[in-house]
Write a protein that holds these residues in place. Structure first.
Motif, PDB file in Angstrom:
ATOM      1  N   GLY A   1       0.786  -1.230   0.000  1.00  0.00           N
ATOM      2  CA  GLY A   1       0.000   0.000   0.000  1.00  0.00           C
ATOM      3  C   GLY A   1       0.816   1.275   0.000  1.00  0.00           C
ATOM      4  O   GLY A   1       0.379   2.303   0.521  1.00  0.00           O
ATOM      5  N   CYS A   2       2.006   1.237  -0.609  1.00  0.00           N
ATOM      6  CA  CYS A   2       2.859   2.434  -0.604  1.00  0.00           C
ATOM      7  C   CYS A   2       3.282   2.855  -2.007  1.00  0.00           C
ATOM      8  O   CYS A   2       4.252   3.582  -2.178  1.00  0.00           O
ATOM      9  CB  CYS A   2       4.096   2.205   0.271  1.00  0.00           C
ATOM     10  SG  CYS A   2       5.200   0.901  -0.314  1.00  0.00           S
TER      11      CYS A   2
ATOM     12  N   SER B   1      -4.622  -7.883  -0.731  1.00  0.00           N
ATOM     13  CA  SER B   1      -3.677  -7.396  -1.749  1.00  0.00           C
ATOM     14  C   SER B   1      -4.253  -6.224  -2.520  1.00  0.00           C
ATOM     15  O   SER B   1      -3.571  -5.223  -2.763  1.00  0.00           O
ATOM     16  CB  SER B   1      -3.317  -8.530  -2.713  1.00  0.00           C
ATOM     17  OG  SER B   1      -2.608  -9.547  -2.052  1.00  0.00           O
ATOM     18  N   ASN B   2      -5.519  -6.341  -2.920  1.00  0.00           N
ATOM     19  CA  ASN B   2      -6.159  -5.250  -3.653  1.00  0.00           C
ATOM     20  C   ASN B   2      -6.296  -3.991  -2.801  1.00  0.00           C
ATOM     21  O   ASN B   2      -6.326  -2.879  -3.322  1.00  0.00           O
ATOM     22  CB  ASN B   2      -7.544  -5.684  -4.143  1.00  0.00           C
ATOM     23  CG  ASN B   2      -7.471  -6.662  -5.299  1.00  0.00           C
ATOM     24  OD1 ASN B   2      -6.452  -6.750  -5.980  1.00  0.00           O
ATOM     25  ND2 ASN B   2      -8.534  -7.417  -5.517  1.00  0.00           N
ATOM     26  N   GLY B   3      -6.363  -4.179  -1.488  1.00  0.00           N
ATOM     27  CA  GLY B   3      -6.477  -3.039  -0.579  1.00  0.00           C
ATOM     28  C   GLY B   3      -5.146  -2.499  -0.093  1.00  0.00           C
ATOM     29  O   GLY B   3      -5.121  -1.562   0.704  1.00  0.00           O
TER      30      GLY B   3
ATOM     31  N   GLU C   1      -5.997 -21.811   1.098  1.00  0.00           N
ATOM     32  CA  GLU C   1      -6.650 -20.969   0.080  1.00  0.00           C
ATOM     33  C   GLU C   1      -7.687 -20.119   0.794  1.00  0.00           C
ATOM     34  O   GLU C   1      -8.509 -20.627   1.553  1.00  0.00           O
ATOM     35  CB  GLU C   1      -7.310 -21.859  -0.963  1.00  0.00           C
ATOM     36  CG  GLU C   1      -8.023 -21.108  -2.078  1.00  0.00           C
ATOM     37  CD  GLU C   1      -7.070 -20.474  -3.064  1.00  0.00           C
ATOM     38  OE1 GLU C   1      -6.782 -19.275  -2.889  1.00  0.00           O
ATOM     39  OE2 GLU C   1      -6.605 -21.163  -3.984  1.00  0.00           O
ATOM     40  N   CYS C   2      -7.657 -18.806   0.542  1.00  0.00           N
ATOM     41  CA  CYS C   2      -8.494 -17.908   1.344  1.00  0.00           C
ATOM     42  C   CYS C   2      -8.790 -16.644   0.546  1.00  0.00           C
ATOM     43  O   CYS C   2      -7.872 -15.993   0.023  1.00  0.00           O
ATOM     44  CB  CYS C   2      -7.740 -17.572   2.638  1.00  0.00           C
ATOM     45  SG  CYS C   2      -8.615 -16.529   3.791  1.00  0.00           S
ATOM     46  N   GLY C   3     -10.059 -16.285   0.452  1.00  0.00           N
ATOM     47  CA  GLY C   3     -10.452 -15.090  -0.295  1.00  0.00           C
ATOM     48  C   GLY C   3      -9.907 -13.812   0.291  1.00  0.00           C
ATOM     49  O   GLY C   3      -9.790 -12.799  -0.408  1.00  0.00           O
ATOM     50  N   SER C   4      -9.524 -13.833   1.554  1.00  0.00           N
ATOM     51  CA  SER C   4      -9.005 -12.623   2.196  1.00  0.00           C
ATOM     52  C   SER C   4      -7.660 -12.211   1.624  1.00  0.00           C
ATOM     53  O   SER C   4      -7.272 -11.049   1.732  1.00  0.00           O
ATOM     54  CB  SER C   4      -8.889 -12.828   3.706  1.00  0.00           C
ATOM     55  OG  SER C   4      -8.006 -13.884   4.002  1.00  0.00           O
TER      56      SER C   4
ATOM     57  N   LEU D   1      -2.412  -8.884   8.717  1.00  0.00           N
ATOM     58  CA  LEU D   1      -3.095  -7.911   9.570  1.00  0.00           C
ATOM     59  C   LEU D   1      -4.579  -8.226   9.728  1.00  0.00           C
ATOM     60  O   LEU D   1      -5.240  -7.663  10.595  1.00  0.00           O
ATOM     61  CB  LEU D   1      -2.909  -6.497   9.006  1.00  0.00           C
ATOM     62  CG  LEU D   1      -1.466  -5.973   9.003  1.00  0.00           C
ATOM     63  CD1 LEU D   1      -1.386  -4.613   8.325  1.00  0.00           C
ATOM     64  CD2 LEU D   1      -0.920  -5.893  10.434  1.00  0.00           C
ATOM     65  N   ASP D   2      -5.106  -9.120   8.884  1.00  0.00           N
ATOM     66  CA  ASP D   2      -6.490  -9.575   9.022  1.00  0.00           C
ATOM     67  C   ASP D   2      -6.492 -10.782   9.960  1.00  0.00           C
ATOM     68  O   ASP D   2      -6.406 -11.932   9.526  1.00  0.00           O
ATOM     69  CB  ASP D   2      -7.063  -9.948   7.657  1.00  0.00           C
ATOM     70  CG  ASP D   2      -8.532 -10.355   7.721  1.00  0.00           C
ATOM     71  OD1 ASP D   2      -9.085 -10.422   8.844  1.00  0.00           O
ATOM     72  OD2 ASP D   2      -9.121 -10.613   6.654  1.00  0.00           O
TER      73      ASP D   2
END
Length: 269
Positions: free
Chosen positions: A51-52, A220-222, A212-215, A228-229
């Protein structure tokens, strides 16, 4: 004393950058001053995951070429005081990195950081060799599929023969296996290699299993490392992995499919 850890694999798309971002964040949150370097010259993604991307002014190659000093290129993470990012260049070729140049940057980083994570590009080309050459430890990231495991086996050969430690006859690079995108139901159905299959083939110690995880995609998109989740299975699995890397013993989770209790079955949970 600083420790250089390369996150590597033979195949692309197995989760190296996600892993680099999460493990670096986890180490920093544990109180260790940490820097993560993007070695994927020309195709940088680490800055997006962290995110930078809008804060990149100078990059790794600028420092290697003497066009900027290290402090100008390092980006301090806004969420964690102990964490810094050294982004890759988007406009240069992978050959812009030299052994002498990389060593000079790493020597400077060793005076400031406890952990130096190297996010390697896929494959066995120049950029990947630069990322693993100076490693003290390696996190070999693979998926439970034949092609990914085979390519990871090739990377193990490179670590054992073409690293600086191998050239100088020193203690070998300490190898860790991280198995990503694991789906127990697909293993049970015979569509995916099992944990036992992968560990038998690669024969290196397992440090973590990431389901495997949708998070992961959402994080990544965020622009947020998934570690951190703390409510997500992937975030929890990365936290376990960091703890093991720091010497803590933790049981392995997410190896088998969760069995629904009668209440969940009744209410569709």
């Amino acid at each position: 004393m600083s420790k250089i850890i390369v996150v590597t694999s033979g195949k692309g798309g197995v989760g190296k950058t996600t892993t680099s971002a999460s493990i670096a964040t986890g180490l920093a949150k544990s109180g260790h001053k940490t820097v993560v370097i993007d070695f994927d010259i020309g195709l940088r993604n680490l800055d997006l995951v962290m995110g930078c991307e809008r804060r990149v002014v100078y990059d790794f190659v600028n420092v290697v070429n003497g066009e900027a000093n290290l402090n100008q290129a390092l980006i301090k993470d806004k969420r964690c005081d102990n964490l810094y990012i050294l982004p890759a260049s988007q406009t240069r070729d992978k050959d812009a990195l030299t052994i002498e140049g990389v060593q000079s940057v790493l020597d400077q980083l060793k005076t400031q950081f406890e952990f130096i994570l190297c996010d390697s590009p896929a494959g066995i080309e120049h950029g990947a060799m630069m990322a693993l050459y100076f490693a003290d430890e390696a996190i070999v990231t693979t998926n439970p599929e034949v092609s990914s495991v085979r390519d990871s086996d090739r990377i193990l050969g490179m670590l054992q023969s073409r690293s600086l430690r191998a050239e100088q006859g020193l203690e070998p690079v300490k190898e860790h296996l991280l198995l990503c995108r694991y789906v127990p139901s697909r293993v049970d159905a015979g569509d995916m290699l099992s944990l036992e299959d992968v560990t038998e083939i690669l024969a290196i110690p397992l440090i973590g299993l990431i389901p495997e995880c949708g998070s992961v995609l959402k994080a990544s998109n965020g622009g947020t490392p998934v570690i951190l989740d703390e409510t997500s299975p992937a975030g929890q699995a990365y936290a376990d992995t960091v703890a093991r890397l720091l010497g803590e013993e933790r049981p392995l989770r997410f190896v088998s499919e969760e069995r629904k209790g009668w209440l969940k079955k009744l209410f569709g949970g």
